[in-house]
Design a protein around this motif. Structure first.
Motif, PDB file in Angstrom:
ATOM      1  N   PHE A 185       6.420  10.820  -2.291  1.00 15.33           N
ATOM      2  CA  PHE A 185       5.454  11.395  -3.231  1.00 15.33           C
ATOM      3  C   PHE A 185       5.617  12.909  -3.394  1.00 15.33           C
TER       4      PHE A 185
ATOM      5  N   THR B 287       5.089   5.288 -10.748  1.00 13.27           N
ATOM      6  CA  THR B 287       4.792   5.132  -9.323  1.00 13.27           C
ATOM      7  C   THR B 287       6.067   5.281  -8.507  1.00 13.27           C
TER       8      THR B 287
ATOM      9  N   LYS C 278       5.183   6.013  -1.279  1.00 10.46           N
ATOM     10  CA  LYS C 278       4.360   7.102  -0.733  1.00 10.46           C
ATOM     11  C   LYS C 278       5.194   8.188  -0.045  1.00 10.46           C
TER      12      LYS C 278
ATOM     13  N   LYS D 127       0.833  -1.212   0.000  1.00  6.97           N
ATOM     14  CA  LYS D 127       0.000   0.000   0.000  1.00  6.97           C
ATOM     15  C   LYS D 127       0.861   1.252   0.000  1.00  6.97           C
ATOM     16  N   ASN D 128       2.148   1.039   0.083  1.00 11.04           N
ATOM     17  CA  ASN D 128       3.072   2.166   0.177  1.00 11.04           C
ATOM     18  C   ASN D 128       3.436   2.700  -1.214  1.00 11.04           C
ATOM     19  N   GLN D 129       2.413   3.035  -2.017  1.00  8.45           N
ATOM     20  CA  GLN D 129       2.662   3.444  -3.390  1.00  8.45           C
ATOM     21  C   GLN D 129       1.908   4.723  -3.710  1.00  8.45           C
ATOM     22  N   ALA D 130       2.431   5.515  -4.606  1.00  7.79           N
ATOM     23  CA  ALA D 130       1.730   6.704  -5.084  1.00  7.79           C
ATOM     24  C   ALA D 130       2.007   6.833  -6.576  1.00  7.79           C
TER      25      ALA D 130
ATOM     26  N   GLU E  50      -2.224   9.668  -4.248  1.00  5.76           N
ATOM     27  CA  GLU E  50      -1.535   8.965  -3.158  1.00  5.76           C
ATOM     28  C   GLU E  50      -2.316   7.751  -2.676  1.00  5.76           C
ATOM     29  N   HIS E  51      -3.512   7.541  -3.246  1.00  6.21           N
ATOM     30  CA  HIS E  51      -4.354   6.474  -2.709  1.00  6.21           C
ATOM     31  C   HIS E  51      -4.423   5.278  -3.640  1.00  6.21           C
TER      32      HIS E  51
ATOM     33  N   GLU F  76      -6.341   2.085  -3.456  1.00  4.38           N
ATOM     34  CA  GLU F  76      -5.880   1.637  -2.133  1.00  4.38           C
ATOM     35  C   GLU F  76      -6.969   0.872  -1.365  1.00  4.38           C
TER      36      GLU F  76
END
Ligand code: ADP
Ligand code: ASP
Ligand code: MG
Length: 403
Positions: free
Chosen positions: A313, A307, A310, A258-261, A336-337, A385
């Motif tokens: 970002f 990507t 996060k 989930k640590n992606q943006a 960011e989600h 997310e």
């Protein structure tokens, strides 16, 4: 046997737990093994220290940040050595400069260049149980560095490689490596044996059970790694070289991150050198870009989407805006989600239709795919997310429970 053990944050999360770890270490010592024990900071301590630093300043100095963060591991190493000594065992704790763990200068994400194991060897030869503070190193100027979040795993595997240990045991708060994060997918099952390559993909795609660099070390130096629970005696997961048996299984595990943006640059003129003008400054800022997609251009105008983690970002977004201005792009959008779900398996390279099945399973669950990337042994999809955990469960059901 010479065994390197590593106990993670939860396993040394309280004095009672440290005493339990001491008992476990002592029982190995009683069986005649030589032991090097790497410890993490007590659970939550690294986060607490980071928060303290941010109370002092928004932009803490990287050298001082490492000096601060390394104290977490120093404390748990000393406490474990104390507990062992109090039980009558010959233990000694070492921090990175004593254990001679030499790294490059990249504060906060340093790489181990070399370990001079003479001091460690001397302590072992004297019959000591050597407790080493994980996660930390020293650079060529003698400054303290840290190895990135989860870095104690890498300390342990690197020490096992340097000392040519028989096995590196990673004691953690789950019973091994599972077919998905057991906290997200209750149906996930423990894997008995997993290949270095599959584990490397799993780690890089978000399964934090092992830090990716620890798996790189293990593969390079052929260190057998045993991931297991610090709360019971059960056998865990062996991370080893791939064999024919493993290749029969198409999808070994599902991972999520989930640590992606996501950042999109709209209206980019499609000419040579544009991608370099965007990604050069991002790379120079030390930001790791994961997926990149460039649409086919219409009338010489295209979009580029990529990507980043996060935490990077804001920085990446500002750099992208600056680059967009320079190259005359239309605008920059950010999200960011998002999160990423991936399926992984060495058997994938010899089976067709895996990607199509993945897309169908997600579609049937009403989950929209925002980006796709593939390699020989994994397929990743970026999704909203909010859908990440459900995506893990439907993919696990389709590929692992039903096969
Ligand atoms: P430690 O503090 O011992 O280093 P971590 O929290 O870093 O432990 O890693 C263990 C955690 O990794 C587990 O609690 C689990 O939630 C998570 N995890 C994610 N994916 C997996 C997986 N495929 N198998 C096992 N654990 C996983
Ligand atoms: N204490 C560090 C962290 O929380 C290193 C580790 O636990 O491996 O990331
Ligand atoms: Mg960890």
């Amino acid at each position: 046997m010479l065994i390197v053990q590593k106990y993670g944050g939860t396993s040394v999360g309280s004095i009672e737990r440290i005493k339990n770890v001491a008992k476990r270490v002592a029982s190995y010592f009683d069986k005649g093994h030589k032991l090097v024990v790497v410890v993490s900071a007590m659970a939550g301590q690294t986060d607490r220290l980071i928060a303290l630093a941010h109370e002092v300043t928004d932009d803490p100095d990287p050298r001082e940040m490492d000096a601060l963060l390394a104290t977490g591991e120093q404390a748990s190493a000393a406490l474990l050595a104390m507990a062992l000594k109090a039980m009558g065992y010959p233990a000694t704790s070492l921090v990175a400069f004593q254990a001679r763990i030499l790294t490059d200068d990249a504060h906060g994400r340093a790489r181990i260049d070399e370990i001079d194991s003479s001091r460690l060897q001397k302590e072992l030869d004297e019959g000591k149980i050597v407790i080493v503070a994980g996660f930390q190193g020293i650079n060529s100027q003698g400054n303290i560095t840290t190895l990135g979040r989860g870095g104690s795993d890498t300390t342990a595997v690197a020490l096992a490689a340097a000392l040519k240990a028989d096995v590196c045991e990673i004691f953690t708060d789950v019973e091994g490596v599972f077919t998905a994060d057991p906290r997200v997918c209750p149906q996930a099952k423990k894997i008995d044996r997993i290949s270095y390559d599959e584990m490397m993909e799993l780690a890089s795609l978000g399964a934090k059970v092992l830090q990716i660099r620890s798996v790189e070390f293990a593969k390079k130096y052929k260190v057998p790694v045993h991931v297991r629970s610090s709360f019971n005696e059960k056998e865990g997961t062996m991370v080893v070289e791939a064999d024919a048996e493993m290749e029969k299984i198409v999808v070994r595990a599902v991972a999520h991150d989930k640590n992606q943006a996501r950042i999109t640059i709209r209206g980019v003129v499609d000419r040579p050198g544009i991608a370099a003008q965007i990604f050069d400054p991002i790379g120079q800022a030390g930001i790791i870009v994961d997926m990149i997609i460039q649409n086919t251009s219409e009338d010489g105008i295209t979009d580029i989407t990529f990507t980043v983690p996060k935490g990077d970002f804001k920085k990446a977004f500002n750099i992208a805006k600056e680059a967009a201005n320079k190259i005359g792009a239309e605008r920059v959008l950010g999200d960011e989600h998002i999160g990423k779900v991936s399926i992984i398996g060495v058997g994938m390279c010899s089976h067709s239709g895996v990607a199509a099945k993945m897309f169908k399973v997600l579609a049937q669950a009403g989950i929209n795919i925002l980006m796709i990337s593939t390699s020989e042994i994994k397929i990743s999809c970026v999704v909203d997310e909010k859908e990440v955990e459900r995506a893990v469960r439907v993919l696990h059901e389709a590929f692992i429970e039903e096969g």
